[in-house]
Design an enzyme around this catalytic site. Structure first.
Site, PDB file in Angstrom:
ATOM      1  N   ASN A 126      21.680  -6.072  26.956  1.00 15.93           N
ATOM      2  CA  ASN A 126      21.041  -7.309  27.408  1.00 15.93           C
ATOM      3  C   ASN A 126      21.827  -8.491  26.826  1.00 15.93           C
ATOM      4  O   ASN A 126      21.800  -8.723  25.626  1.00 15.93           O
ATOM      5  CB  ASN A 126      19.588  -7.322  26.935  1.00 15.93           C
ATOM      6  CG  ASN A 126      18.855  -8.604  27.306  1.00 15.93           C
ATOM      7  OD1 ASN A 126      19.448  -9.562  27.795  1.00 15.93           O
ATOM      8  ND2 ASN A 126      17.550  -8.616  27.069  1.00 15.93           N
ATOM      9  N   CYS A 145      16.650 -15.657  29.007  1.00 14.36           N
ATOM     10  CA  CYS A 145      17.403 -14.832  29.953  1.00 14.36           C
ATOM     11  C   CYS A 145      17.308 -15.367  31.381  1.00 14.36           C
ATOM     12  O   CYS A 145      18.052 -14.913  32.245  1.00 14.36           O
ATOM     13  CB  CYS A 145      16.895 -13.403  29.916  1.00 14.36           C
ATOM     14  SG  CYS A 145      16.931 -12.707  28.280  1.00 14.36           S
ATOM     15  N   HIS A 190      18.176  -9.362  36.118  1.00 18.89           N
ATOM     16  CA  HIS A 190      18.523  -9.507  34.701  1.00 18.89           C
ATOM     17  C   HIS A 190      18.618  -8.102  34.093  1.00 18.89           C
ATOM     18  O   HIS A 190      17.740  -7.260  34.301  1.00 18.89           O
ATOM     19  CB  HIS A 190      17.462 -10.345  33.993  1.00 18.89           C
ATOM     20  CG  HIS A 190      17.602 -10.349  32.508  1.00 18.89           C
ATOM     21  ND1 HIS A 190      18.821 -10.520  31.885  1.00 18.89           N
ATOM     22  CD2 HIS A 190      16.685 -10.195  31.514  1.00 18.89           C
ATOM     23  CE1 HIS A 190      18.641 -10.464  30.577  1.00 18.89           C
ATOM     24  NE2 HIS A 190      17.361 -10.269  30.326  1.00 18.89           N
TER      25      HIS A 190
HETATM   26  N1  ACO Z   1      15.293   4.195  18.093  1.00 20.84           N
HETATM   27  C1  ACO Z   1      14.397   5.163  17.935  1.00 20.84           C
HETATM   28  N2  ACO Z   1      13.062   4.943  17.997  1.00 20.84           N
HETATM   29  C2  ACO Z   1      12.656   3.697  18.225  1.00 20.84           C
HETATM   30  C3  ACO Z   1      13.558   2.637  18.397  1.00 20.84           C
HETATM   31  C4  ACO Z   1      14.926   2.919  18.316  1.00 20.84           C
HETATM   32  N3  ACO Z   1      15.878   1.980  18.478  1.00 20.84           N
HETATM   33  N4  ACO Z   1      12.853   1.511  18.606  1.00 20.84           N
HETATM   34  C5  ACO Z   1      11.561   1.841  18.591  1.00 20.84           C
HETATM   35  N5  ACO Z   1      11.434   3.155  18.360  1.00 20.84           N
HETATM   36  C6  ACO Z   1      10.213   3.952  18.229  1.00 20.84           C
HETATM   37  C7  ACO Z   1       9.012   3.105  17.894  1.00 20.84           C
HETATM   38  O1  ACO Z   1       8.947   2.892  16.513  1.00 20.84           O
HETATM   39  C8  ACO Z   1       7.889   3.948  18.401  1.00 20.84           C
HETATM   40  O2  ACO Z   1       7.618   4.947  17.480  1.00 20.84           O
HETATM   41  P1  ACO Z   1       6.102   5.364  17.145  1.00 20.84           P
HETATM   42  O3  ACO Z   1       5.546   5.849  18.445  1.00 20.84           O
HETATM   43  O4  ACO Z   1       6.271   6.385  16.102  1.00 20.84           O
HETATM   44  O5  ACO Z   1       5.447   4.095  16.693  1.00 20.84           O
HETATM   45  C9  ACO Z   1       8.472   4.626  19.645  1.00 20.84           C
HETATM   46  O6  ACO Z   1       9.899   4.504  19.510  1.00 20.84           O
HETATM   47  C10 ACO Z   1       8.063   3.977  20.945  1.00 20.84           C
HETATM   48  O7  ACO Z   1       8.191   2.570  20.833  1.00 20.84           O
HETATM   49  P2  ACO Z   1       7.826   1.626  21.993  1.00 20.84           P
HETATM   50  O8  ACO Z   1       8.027   0.195  21.568  1.00 20.84           O
HETATM   51  O9  ACO Z   1       6.516   1.973  22.603  1.00 20.84           O
HETATM   52  O10 ACO Z   1       8.989   2.006  23.037  1.00 20.84           O
HETATM   53  P3  ACO Z   1       9.162   1.542  24.518  1.00 20.84           P
HETATM   54  O11 ACO Z   1       9.315   2.694  25.380  1.00 20.84           O
HETATM   55  O12 ACO Z   1       8.141   0.493  24.884  1.00 20.84           O
HETATM   56  O13 ACO Z   1      10.564   0.810  24.463  1.00 20.84           O
HETATM   57  C11 ACO Z   1      11.608  -1.333  24.357  1.00 20.84           C
HETATM   58  C12 ACO Z   1      10.798  -0.312  23.623  1.00 20.84           C
HETATM   59  C13 ACO Z   1      12.910  -0.705  24.832  1.00 20.84           C
HETATM   60  C14 ACO Z   1      11.924  -2.491  23.416  1.00 20.84           C
HETATM   61  C15 ACO Z   1      10.830  -1.827  25.584  1.00 20.84           C
HETATM   62  O14 ACO Z   1       9.530  -2.216  25.194  1.00 20.84           O
HETATM   63  C16 ACO Z   1      11.478  -2.983  26.278  1.00 20.84           C
HETATM   64  O15 ACO Z   1      12.536  -2.844  26.879  1.00 20.84           O
HETATM   65  N6  ACO Z   1      10.819  -4.153  26.283  1.00 20.84           N
HETATM   66  C17 ACO Z   1      11.355  -5.320  26.939  1.00 20.84           C
HETATM   67  C18 ACO Z   1      12.467  -5.872  26.133  1.00 20.84           C
HETATM   68  C19 ACO Z   1      13.109  -7.000  26.872  1.00 20.84           C
HETATM   69  O16 ACO Z   1      13.330  -6.931  28.044  1.00 20.84           O
HETATM   70  N7  ACO Z   1      13.405  -8.055  26.171  1.00 20.84           N
HETATM   71  C20 ACO Z   1      13.983  -9.171  26.838  1.00 20.84           C
HETATM   72  C21 ACO Z   1      14.587  -9.989  25.844  1.00 20.84           C
HETATM   73  S1  ACO Z   1      15.183 -11.289  26.745  1.00 20.84           S
HETATM   74  C22 ACO Z   1      15.630 -12.605  25.812  1.00 20.84           C
HETATM   75  O17 ACO Z   1      15.256 -13.716  26.194  1.00 20.84           O
HETATM   76  C23 ACO Z   1      16.529 -12.461  24.606  1.00 20.84           C
END
Ligand code: ACO
Length: 326
Positions: A282, A113, A252
């Site tokens: 994203n 990214c 980003h």
């Molecule tokens: N729908 C419903 N529930 C979900 C989903 C979903 N899509 N995804 C995860 N959950 C659940 C999990 O299973 C978890 O449940 P549990 O507590 O029973 O285990 C709960 O939601 C909380 O999960 P977390 O992972 O702690 O959620 P968080 O608030 O951290 O959000 C997220 C997750 C959105 C992925 C966040 O961590 C994030 O944005 N991280 C950065 C991602 C990013 O920026 N990536 C860049 C990629 S760049 C590239 O180079 C391609």
């Protein structure tokens, strides 16, 4: 001193919209969860017959028109992508041919990214050195092609699109400072493990879903919150500026909470932070040029404004650039 500025902008997104409600029908998720945890409402997805090159071509063509130059005037084309049409040849070479740019060198740049800002800064070095006069930098992705649509941890996040810029010498302003960095120790937090020389494609790698994005969301989140604001501050310092000088911050577009944290670190009110994540999700390398395009189209950037671009992503990597718009 030679200065490099952006003289043309273009963008392309597929027509097909995938909403959070659509995802509710595909996996165990909810519109409410996705909005609250990410800020994303919908994303664009390519059709079966579209590829990254098609998006590059549309965005690139518009950027050339906007800069009022011809493809044959280009000296270099850089395509920042993690979803090239093929492993080789470079998508940049395919674009060179499709645009009709016989004088242009071309290469792909792979910095997740952060790729577009890496490309912008790389291109600027060729102009600042006097080697080249006109460069196209494209950030383009079809992340839908490397997304596991059964994995709710990742599939709600990503979308497809492309943004392109033309870089040329400018009389004043342009790129004032930048910061680039990497931390390969965190590479495994965000990867696509198979299909390279370590794990070539096989029936096993396909069965084990190793050709899709894998992500430790929490680790990437922690890294991103720190990296994006810090990179912007370092780039500002190199330009002799501080957070107070920013007219518009274009981060980003990965997660609303990450964007808000970076905005707070820079001491910025909400109206100085550009967000279009809700409509595109994203789009990795495409996210910053898409946001820049829309910010300019919406009249949010005036001549003389200080615009800061900042990205983070796979690598792990980060990149920020400070521009004086003109
Ligand atoms: N729908 C419903 N529930 C979900 C989903 C979903 N899509 N995804 C995860 N959950 C659940 C999990 O299973 C978890 O449940 P549990 O507590 O029973 O285990 C709960 O939601 C909380 O999960 P977390 O992972 O702690 O959620 P968080 O608030 O951290 O959000 C997220 C997750 C959105 C992925 C966040 O961590 C994030 O944005 N991280 C950065 C991602 C990013 O920026 N990536 C860049 C990629 S760049 C590239 O180079 C391609």
């Amino acid at each position: 001193m030679i200065r490099t500025g952006i003289t043309g902008l273009g963008m392309s997104v597929p027509d097909q919209v995938l909403t959070n409600q659509d995802l509710e029908k595909m996996i165990d998720t909810s519109d409410e969860w996705i909005r609250a945890r990410t800020g994303i409402v919908e994303r664009r997805i390519v059709s079966d017959n579209q590829s990254t090159l098609d998006l590059c071509f549309e965005a690139g063509t518009e950027a050339l028109q906007n800069a009022e130059i011809e493809a044959r005037d280009l000296d270099l084309i850089i395509v920042a992508t993690v979803t090239p049409d093929m492993v080789f040849p470079a998508t940049a070479c395919l674009l060179q041919d499709r645009l009709g740019a016989p004088a242009a060198a071309a290469f792909d740049l792979e910095a997740g990214c952060s790729g577009f800002v890496y490309g912008l800064i790389t291109g600027a070095q060729f102009i600042n050195s006097g080697a080249y006069s006109r460069i196209m930098v494209v950030g383009a992705e079809t992340l839908s092609r490397i997304t596991d649509w059964e994995d709710r941890n990742t599939c709600v996040l990503f979308g497809d699109g492309a943004g392109a810029v033309v870089l040329e010498r400018v009389e004043k302003g342009g790129l004032l400072g930048f910061d680039l960095g990497s931390d390969g120790a965190g590479g495994s937090f965000l990867d696509l493990p198979a299909g390279g020389s370590r794990q070539p494609a096989s029936q096993e790698t396909v069965a084990q879903k190793l050709h899709y994005i894998r992500m430790d969301g929490n680790q990437v989140f922690k890294f991103a919150v720190k990296a994006m604001g810090q990179a912007a501050l370092k780039a500002l310092k190199k330009a002799g500026l501080s957070g107070e000088d920013i007219d518009l911050f274009i981060p980003h577009q990965a997660n609303r909470r990450i964007i808000d944290a970076a905005g707070r670190k820079l001491g910025l009110p909400g109206e100085k932070v550009f967000v279009n994540l809700d409509r595109y999700g994203n789009t990795s390398g495409a996210s910053i040029p898409l946001a820049l395009y829309e910010a300019v189209a919406e009249g949010m950037v005036k001549s003389g404004d200080i615009v800061v671009l900042s990205g983070f992503g796979a690598g792990l990597s980060w990149a920020a650039a400070v521009l004086e718009w003109n």
